[in-house]
Scaffold this active site. Structure first.
Site, PDB file in Angstrom:
ATOM      1  N   SER A  10       0.851  -1.197   0.000  1.00 28.73           N
ATOM      2  CA  SER A  10       0.000   0.000   0.000  1.00 28.73           C
ATOM      3  C   SER A  10       0.886   1.246   0.000  1.00 28.73           C
ATOM      4  O   SER A  10       1.652   1.479   0.942  1.00 28.73           O
ATOM      5  CB  SER A  10      -0.876   0.019   1.257  1.00 28.73           C
ATOM      6  OG  SER A  10      -1.357   1.333   1.471  1.00 28.73           O
ATOM      7  N   HIS A  35      -1.458  -1.240  -4.122  1.00 28.10           N
ATOM      8  CA  HIS A  35      -2.700  -0.857  -3.441  1.00 28.10           C
ATOM      9  C   HIS A  35      -2.701   0.644  -3.160  1.00 28.10           C
ATOM     10  O   HIS A  35      -1.763   1.175  -2.570  1.00 28.10           O
ATOM     11  CB  HIS A  35      -2.767  -1.661  -2.136  1.00 28.10           C
ATOM     12  CG  HIS A  35      -4.031  -1.524  -1.357  1.00 28.10           C
ATOM     13  ND1 HIS A  35      -5.150  -2.292  -1.599  1.00 28.10           N
ATOM     14  CD2 HIS A  35      -4.347  -0.725  -0.312  1.00 28.10           C
ATOM     15  CE1 HIS A  35      -6.101  -1.969  -0.738  1.00 28.10           C
ATOM     16  NE2 HIS A  35      -5.638  -1.003   0.054  1.00 28.10           N
ATOM     17  N   ASP A  37      -4.713   3.633  -1.317  1.00 24.29           N
ATOM     18  CA  ASP A  37      -5.723   3.946  -0.309  1.00 24.29           C
ATOM     19  C   ASP A  37      -6.266   5.337  -0.534  1.00 24.29           C
ATOM     20  O   ASP A  37      -5.574   6.331  -0.295  1.00 24.29           O
ATOM     21  CB  ASP A  37      -5.108   3.820   1.088  1.00 24.29           C
ATOM     22  CG  ASP A  37      -4.983   2.363   1.480  1.00 24.29           C
ATOM     23  OD1 ASP A  37      -5.991   1.642   1.385  1.00 24.29           O
ATOM     24  OD2 ASP A  37      -3.876   1.940   1.839  1.00 24.29           O
ATOM     25  N   MET A  39      -8.821   8.170   0.432  1.00 27.44           N
ATOM     26  CA  MET A  39      -9.628   8.601   1.582  1.00 27.44           C
ATOM     27  C   MET A  39     -10.217   9.969   1.302  1.00 27.44           C
ATOM     28  O   MET A  39      -9.519  10.874   0.828  1.00 27.44           O
ATOM     29  CB  MET A  39      -8.738   8.670   2.817  1.00 27.44           C
ATOM     30  CG  MET A  39      -8.052   7.359   3.125  1.00 27.44           C
ATOM     31  SD  MET A  39      -7.002   7.508   4.571  1.00 27.44           S
ATOM     32  CE  MET A  39      -6.300   5.863   4.641  1.00 27.44           C
ATOM     33  N   HIS A  68      -8.498   1.222  -3.437  1.00 31.58           N
ATOM     34  CA  HIS A  68      -9.392   0.997  -2.307  1.00 31.58           C
ATOM     35  C   HIS A  68     -10.061   2.325  -1.968  1.00 31.58           C
ATOM     36  O   HIS A  68      -9.424   3.216  -1.413  1.00 31.58           O
ATOM     37  CB  HIS A  68      -8.550   0.448  -1.134  1.00 31.58           C
ATOM     38  CG  HIS A  68      -9.296   0.286   0.145  1.00 31.58           C
ATOM     39  ND1 HIS A  68      -8.649   0.092   1.351  1.00 31.58           N
ATOM     40  CD2 HIS A  68     -10.623   0.270   0.413  1.00 31.58           C
ATOM     41  CE1 HIS A  68      -9.554  -0.030   2.302  1.00 31.58           C
ATOM     42  NE2 HIS A  68     -10.759   0.088   1.772  1.00 31.58           N
ATOM     43  N   MET A  70     -12.078   4.480   0.056  1.00 35.55           N
ATOM     44  CA  MET A  70     -12.706   4.750   1.356  1.00 35.55           C
ATOM     45  C   MET A  70     -13.428   6.081   1.206  1.00 35.55           C
ATOM     46  O   MET A  70     -12.963   7.136   1.635  1.00 35.55           O
ATOM     47  CB  MET A  70     -11.623   4.784   2.443  1.00 35.55           C
ATOM     48  CG  MET A  70     -11.063   3.401   2.746  1.00 35.55           C
ATOM     49  SD  MET A  70      -9.522   3.431   3.651  1.00 35.55           S
ATOM     50  CE  MET A  70      -8.374   3.527   2.285  1.00 35.55           C
ATOM     51  N   MET A 138     -11.396  -5.795   6.025  1.00 37.83           N
ATOM     52  CA  MET A 138     -10.475  -4.906   6.730  1.00 37.83           C
ATOM     53  C   MET A 138     -10.072  -5.518   8.072  1.00 37.83           C
ATOM     54  O   MET A 138     -10.916  -5.976   8.844  1.00 37.83           O
ATOM     55  CB  MET A 138     -11.142  -3.540   6.986  1.00 37.83           C
ATOM     56  CG  MET A 138     -11.433  -2.716   5.749  1.00 37.83           C
ATOM     57  SD  MET A 138      -9.974  -2.313   4.780  1.00 37.83           S
ATOM     58  CE  MET A 138      -8.973  -1.379   5.945  1.00 37.83           C
ATOM     59  N   ASP A 176      -6.401  -6.248   4.892  1.00 30.12           N
ATOM     60  CA  ASP A 176      -5.770  -4.935   4.825  1.00 30.12           C
ATOM     61  C   ASP A 176      -5.755  -4.307   6.218  1.00 30.12           C
ATOM     62  O   ASP A 176      -6.806  -4.073   6.796  1.00 30.12           O
ATOM     63  CB  ASP A 176      -6.609  -4.085   3.840  1.00 30.12           C
ATOM     64  CG  ASP A 176      -6.045  -2.698   3.602  1.00 30.12           C
ATOM     65  OD1 ASP A 176      -4.986  -2.370   4.140  1.00 30.12           O
ATOM     66  OD2 ASP A 176      -6.695  -1.952   2.841  1.00 30.12           O
TER      67      ASP A 176
HETATM   68  C1  DX5 Z   1      -6.243   1.671   6.165  1.00 29.60           C
HETATM   69  C2  DX5 Z   1      -5.779   1.337   4.762  1.00 29.60           C
HETATM   70  C3  DX5 Z   1      -4.677   0.349   4.695  1.00 29.60           C
HETATM   71  C4  DX5 Z   1      -3.428   0.793   5.341  1.00 29.60           C
HETATM   72  C5  DX5 Z   1      -2.609  -0.406   5.697  1.00 29.60           C
HETATM   73  O1  DX5 Z   1      -7.178   2.672   6.091  1.00 29.60           O
HETATM   74  O2  DX5 Z   1      -6.841   0.801   4.022  1.00 29.60           O
HETATM   75  O3  DX5 Z   1      -4.391  -0.063   3.365  1.00 29.60           O
HETATM   76  O4  DX5 Z   1      -2.682   1.652   4.547  1.00 29.60           O
HETATM   77  O5  DX5 Z   1      -1.543   0.060   6.386  1.00 29.60           O
HETATM   78  P1  DX5 Z   1      -0.682  -0.811   7.374  1.00 29.60           P
HETATM   79  O6  DX5 Z   1      -0.162  -1.950   6.586  1.00 29.60           O
HETATM   80  O7  DX5 Z   1       0.360   0.157   7.797  1.00 29.60           O
HETATM   81  O8  DX5 Z   1      -1.591  -1.252   8.482  1.00 29.60           O
HETATM   82 ZN    ZN Z   2      -6.460  -0.235   1.852  1.00 30.35          ZN
END
Ligand code: DX5
Ligand code: ZN
Length: 223
Positions: A10, A35, A37, A39, A68, A70, A138, A176
């Site tokens: 990620s 990946h 993320d 947000m 992903h 969010m 998750m 994840d």
């Molecule tokens: C959380 C994300 C994850 C996160 C994982 O909101 O969806 O992908 O970046 O990070 P680590 O591996 O540091 O827990």
């Molecule tokens: Zn993620």
């Protein structure tokens, strides 16, 4: 059925100043997916990256770009992610309108993922398993990297694996959050086959070596 594990670093934990290089390094380590993320500051209390970043990184890798989302309104952005070079987009079941979102993503030619937060029951995603390519369970509450792994989610991973195998579905089960060499054996044992890791790769001195270590951990968990 024995699954081949896929490693999905990620980039949330990467050095944003040299993301292209970081992606190339994990690709050399055999990362299968990259990946992203995404947000929106609404579905989760944080903002991160969006389509322009995905687009600028696309030339750096031919790997699967796993986005992903969010986001409270992912449907507004699916096309932008597709245009930016995303291979797959994952939406959260908690935002609702799931069947429509799956159809929209599919009609754009994206691979389709569905995500569930740690406290969302398997029953919420079960009706969609035949229509998606990836189920993301998750293992932390989304919003931040570097959180501790929530082991209680393994019951749900187990449930998903049983359902996928007994119905012979061609579906990846992704986990994840808090994935590292110590938790890889736990998630693989429970039935996950796509392993997202941010901190355990990019917060290490050598991301290439760290991504490789995850692969080795997954392999030995299957041995
Ligand atoms: C959380 C994300 C994850 C996160 C994982 O909101 O969806 O992908 O970046 O990070 P680590 O591996 O540091 O827990
Ligand atoms: Zn993620």
């Amino acid at each position: 059925m024995a699954q081949l594990d896929k490693i999905a670093p990620s980039v949330l934990a990467a050095d944003f100043n040299r993301m292209g290089e970081e992606i190339r390094a994990v690709e050399r380590a055999g990362a299968d997916l990259i990946h992203f993320d995404v947000m929106d500051g609404h579905f989760v209390p944080n903002v991160s990256i969006g389509p322009p970043v995905v687009k600028s990184l696309r030339p750096y890798s031919s790997r699967f770009f796993d986005c992903h989302l969010m986001m409270s309104e992912p449907g507004r952005y699916l096309e932008a992610f597709k245009d930016a070079g995303a291979d797959g987009c994952t939406v959260h079941v908690e935002v609702g309108g799931t069947a429509t979102l799956i159809d929209e993503a599919r009609s754009l030619g994206l691979r389709v993922g569905l995500a569930a937060n740690p406290d969302t029951p398997f029953a919420a995603v079960a009706p969609f398993l035949g229509d998606i390519d990836l189920l993301l369970l998750m293992t932390v509450f989304p919003g931040f990297g570097g959180q501790s792994f929530i082991g209680d989610v393994m019951g749900k991973v187990n449930e998903a694996r049983r359902e996928v195998d007994s119905n012979e579905l061609a579906l990846d089960i992704e986990v994840d959050g808090g994935i590292d060499v110590a938790t890889v054996p736990i998630v693989v044992e429970a039935g996950a086959n796509v392993l997202v890791a941010g901190s355990a790769v990019f917060s290490r001195p050598d991301p290439l070596e760290a991504a490789h270590a995850l692969r080795v951990a997954a392999r030995s968990a299957r041995a």
